[in-house]
Design a protein around this motif. Structure first.
Motif, PDB file in Angstrom:
ATOM      1  N   GLY A   1       0.802  -1.215   0.000  1.00  0.00           N
ATOM      2  CA  GLY A   1       0.000   0.000   0.000  1.00  0.00           C
ATOM      3  C   GLY A   1       0.828   1.254   0.000  1.00  0.00           C
ATOM      4  N   LEU A   2       0.125   2.377  -0.161  1.00  0.00           N
ATOM      5  CA  LEU A   2       0.755   3.688  -0.217  1.00  0.00           C
ATOM      6  C   LEU A   2      -0.087   4.685   0.564  1.00  0.00           C
ATOM      7  CD1 LEU A   2       2.410   5.488  -3.077  1.00  0.00           C
ATOM      8  CD2 LEU A   2       0.267   6.472  -2.315  1.00  0.00           C
ATOM      9  N   LEU A   3       0.576   5.491   1.376  1.00  0.00           N
ATOM     10  CA  LEU A   3      -0.042   6.644   2.015  1.00  0.00           C
ATOM     11  C   LEU A   3       0.565   7.867   1.344  1.00  0.00           C
ATOM     12  CD1 LEU A   3       0.147   5.510   5.745  1.00  0.00           C
ATOM     13  CD2 LEU A   3      -1.878   5.597   4.301  1.00  0.00           C
ATOM     14  N   ALA A   4      -0.256   8.594   0.598  1.00  0.00           N
ATOM     15  CA  ALA A   4       0.236   9.734  -0.176  1.00  0.00           C
ATOM     16  C   ALA A   4       0.609  10.888   0.739  1.00  0.00           C
ATOM     17  CB  ALA A   4      -0.812  10.178  -1.190  1.00  0.00           C
ATOM     18  N   VAL A   5       1.659  11.619   0.360  1.00  0.00           N
ATOM     19  CA  VAL A   5       2.135  12.737   1.172  1.00  0.00           C
ATOM     20  C   VAL A   5       1.048  13.793   1.363  1.00  0.00           C
ATOM     21  CG1 VAL A   5       3.187  14.027  -0.739  1.00  0.00           C
ATOM     22  CG2 VAL A   5       4.088  14.279   1.576  1.00  0.00           C
ATOM     23  N   LYS A   6       0.206  14.018   0.367  1.00  0.00           N
ATOM     24  CA  LYS A   6      -0.873  15.003   0.494  1.00  0.00           C
ATOM     25  C   LYS A   6      -1.887  14.572   1.551  1.00  0.00           C
ATOM     26  CE  LYS A   6      -3.674  13.292  -3.368  1.00  0.00           C
ATOM     27  NZ  LYS A   6      -4.644  12.606  -2.550  1.00  0.00           N
ATOM     28  N   ASP A   7      -2.143  13.263   1.636  1.00  0.00           N
ATOM     29  CA  ASP A   7      -3.056  12.748   2.652  1.00  0.00           C
ATOM     30  C   ASP A   7      -2.436  12.826   4.040  1.00  0.00           C
ATOM     31  OD1 ASP A   7      -4.865  12.189   0.641  1.00  0.00           O
ATOM     32  OD2 ASP A   7      -4.231  10.101   0.459  1.00  0.00           O
ATOM     33  N   LEU A   8      -1.119  12.571   4.121  1.00  0.00           N
ATOM     34  CA  LEU A   8      -0.428  12.681   5.401  1.00  0.00           C
ATOM     35  C   LEU A   8      -0.474  14.115   5.915  1.00  0.00           C
ATOM     36  CD1 LEU A   8       2.669  10.426   4.618  1.00  0.00           C
ATOM     37  CD2 LEU A   8       0.793   9.881   6.161  1.00  0.00           C
ATOM     38  N   GLN A   9      -0.290  15.079   5.005  1.00  0.00           N
ATOM     39  CA  GLN A   9      -0.331  16.486   5.400  1.00  0.00           C
ATOM     40  C   GLN A   9      -1.732  16.880   5.853  1.00  0.00           C
ATOM     41  OE1 GLN A   9       2.432  18.531   5.642  1.00  0.00           O
ATOM     42  NE2 GLN A   9       0.978  19.780   6.777  1.00  0.00           N
ATOM     43  N   ALA A  10      -2.762  16.391   5.155  1.00  0.00           N
ATOM     44  CA  ALA A  10      -4.143  16.681   5.545  1.00  0.00           C
ATOM     45  C   ALA A  10      -4.444  16.105   6.927  1.00  0.00           C
ATOM     46  CB  ALA A  10      -5.115  16.120   4.516  1.00  0.00           C
ATOM     47  N   CYS A  11      -3.892  14.938   7.221  1.00  0.00           N
ATOM     48  CA  CYS A  11      -4.085  14.323   8.530  1.00  0.00           C
ATOM     49  C   CYS A  11      -3.451  15.177   9.624  1.00  0.00           C
ATOM     50  CB  CYS A  11      -3.493  12.923   8.537  1.00  0.00           C
ATOM     51  SG  CYS A  11      -3.585  12.107  10.133  1.00  0.00           S
ATOM     52  N   ILE A  12      -2.268  15.691   9.353  1.00  0.00           N
ATOM     53  CA  ILE A  12      -1.578  16.542  10.325  1.00  0.00           C
ATOM     54  C   ILE A  12      -2.345  17.847  10.528  1.00  0.00           C
ATOM     55  CG2 ILE A  12       0.512  17.917  10.709  1.00  0.00           C
ATOM     56  CD1 ILE A  12       2.019  15.634   9.223  1.00  0.00           C
ATOM     57  N   ASP A  13      -2.795  18.445   9.421  1.00  0.00           N
ATOM     58  CA  ASP A  13      -3.470  19.743   9.487  1.00  0.00           C
ATOM     59  C   ASP A  13      -4.847  19.676  10.136  1.00  0.00           C
ATOM     60  OD1 ASP A  13      -1.262  20.841   8.272  1.00  0.00           O
ATOM     61  OD2 ASP A  13      -2.178  20.932   6.274  1.00  0.00           O
ATOM     62  N   SER A  14      -5.641  18.668   9.760  1.00  0.00           N
ATOM     63  CA  SER A  14      -7.032  18.647  10.218  1.00  0.00           C
ATOM     64  C   SER A  14      -7.397  17.448  11.086  1.00  0.00           C
ATOM     65  CB  SER A  14      -7.967  18.691   9.006  1.00  0.00           C
ATOM     66  OG  SER A  14      -7.791  17.513   8.235  1.00  0.00           O
ATOM     67  N   GLY A  15      -6.495  16.505  11.209  1.00  0.00           N
ATOM     68  CA  GLY A  15      -6.788  15.336  12.029  1.00  0.00           C
ATOM     69  C   GLY A  15      -7.691  14.320  11.363  1.00  0.00           C
ATOM     70  N   THR A  16      -7.882  14.430  10.038  1.00  0.00           N
ATOM     71  CA  THR A  16      -8.732  13.469   9.337  1.00  0.00           C
ATOM     72  C   THR A  16      -8.026  12.119   9.217  1.00  0.00           C
ATOM     73  OG1 THR A  16      -7.868  14.176   7.196  1.00  0.00           O
ATOM     74  CG2 THR A  16      -9.877  15.257   7.973  1.00  0.00           C
ATOM     75  N   GLU A  17      -8.823  11.086   9.134  1.00  0.00           N
ATOM     76  CA  GLU A  17      -8.281   9.740   9.016  1.00  0.00           C
ATOM     77  C   GLU A  17      -7.776   9.501   7.591  1.00  0.00           C
ATOM     78  OE1 GLU A  17      -9.935   5.221   9.417  1.00  0.00           O
ATOM     79  OE2 GLU A  17     -10.615   6.703  10.876  1.00  0.00           O
ATOM     80  N   ILE A  18      -6.685   8.785   7.493  1.00  0.00           N
ATOM     81  CA  ILE A  18      -6.081   8.491   6.187  1.00  0.00           C
ATOM     82  C   ILE A  18      -6.576   7.137   5.696  1.00  0.00           C
ATOM     83  CG2 ILE A  18      -3.935   8.068   4.947  1.00  0.00           C
ATOM     84  CD1 ILE A  18      -2.530   9.815   6.999  1.00  0.00           C
ATOM     85  N   THR A  19      -6.996   7.096   4.443  1.00  0.00           N
ATOM     86  CA  THR A  19      -7.350   5.837   3.798  1.00  0.00           C
ATOM     87  C   THR A  19      -6.220   5.478   2.839  1.00  0.00           C
ATOM     88  OG1 THR A  19      -9.689   6.397   3.897  1.00  0.00           O
ATOM     89  CG2 THR A  19      -9.042   4.643   2.365  1.00  0.00           C
TER      90      THR A  19
END
Length: 132
Positions: free
Chosen positions: A16-34
């Motif tokens: 699998g892959l966790l995209a850097v844009k999703d990681l940044q969104a998780c840091i900024d807003s606390g949203t869960e990463i899929t």
């Protein structure tokens, strides 16, 4: 990879892959990463019949190299696959994107069945791949 994406293997047989844009969104807003499943699992782009027990993983930003701990002499100890998302793979196979990328997994090291189980870790060094 060189873009900051996080690649991983799972005991469930997925790469699998966790995209850097999703990681940044998780840091900024606390949203869960899929995570995006690249190979294995229910990934539509994978011809993953040769993927069995992915262990170590390495990338050179073009290809993924996967230690295939559950492989055999027929399926391979080390597999190589393009580092592209399933949506890109679908666009390539449909002809929407003109590309010479060969989709799917390719065995690049096949040992005897007795030695396959030792393929757990990978290391890239210039033009060489070392695995243990």
């Amino acid at each position: 990879d060189s873009l900051g994406n996080l690649l991983y293997t799972a005991s469930s047989g997925e790469v699998g892959l966790l995209a850097v844009k999703d990681l940044q969104a998780c840091i900024d807003s606390g949203t869960e990463i899929t995570p995006t499943i690249l190979y294995g699992g229910s990934s539509s782009s994978s011809s993953s019949s040769s993927l069995s027990g992915p262990a170590g993983i390495a990338t050179d930003s073009f290809f993924l190299y996967i230690a295939n701990s559950g492989g055999s002499s027929a399926t391979g100890s080390v597999l190589k696959a393009p580092e592209i998302l399933p949506s890109e793979a679908e666009a390539i196979s449909n002809g929407t994107i003109n590309s010479t990328v060969t989709l799917g997994l390719q065995s690049i090291a096949s040992n005897t069945d007795a030695n396959v189980a030792v393929a757990l870790n990978l290391c890239l060094a210039r033009d060489n791949i070392f695995y243990t």
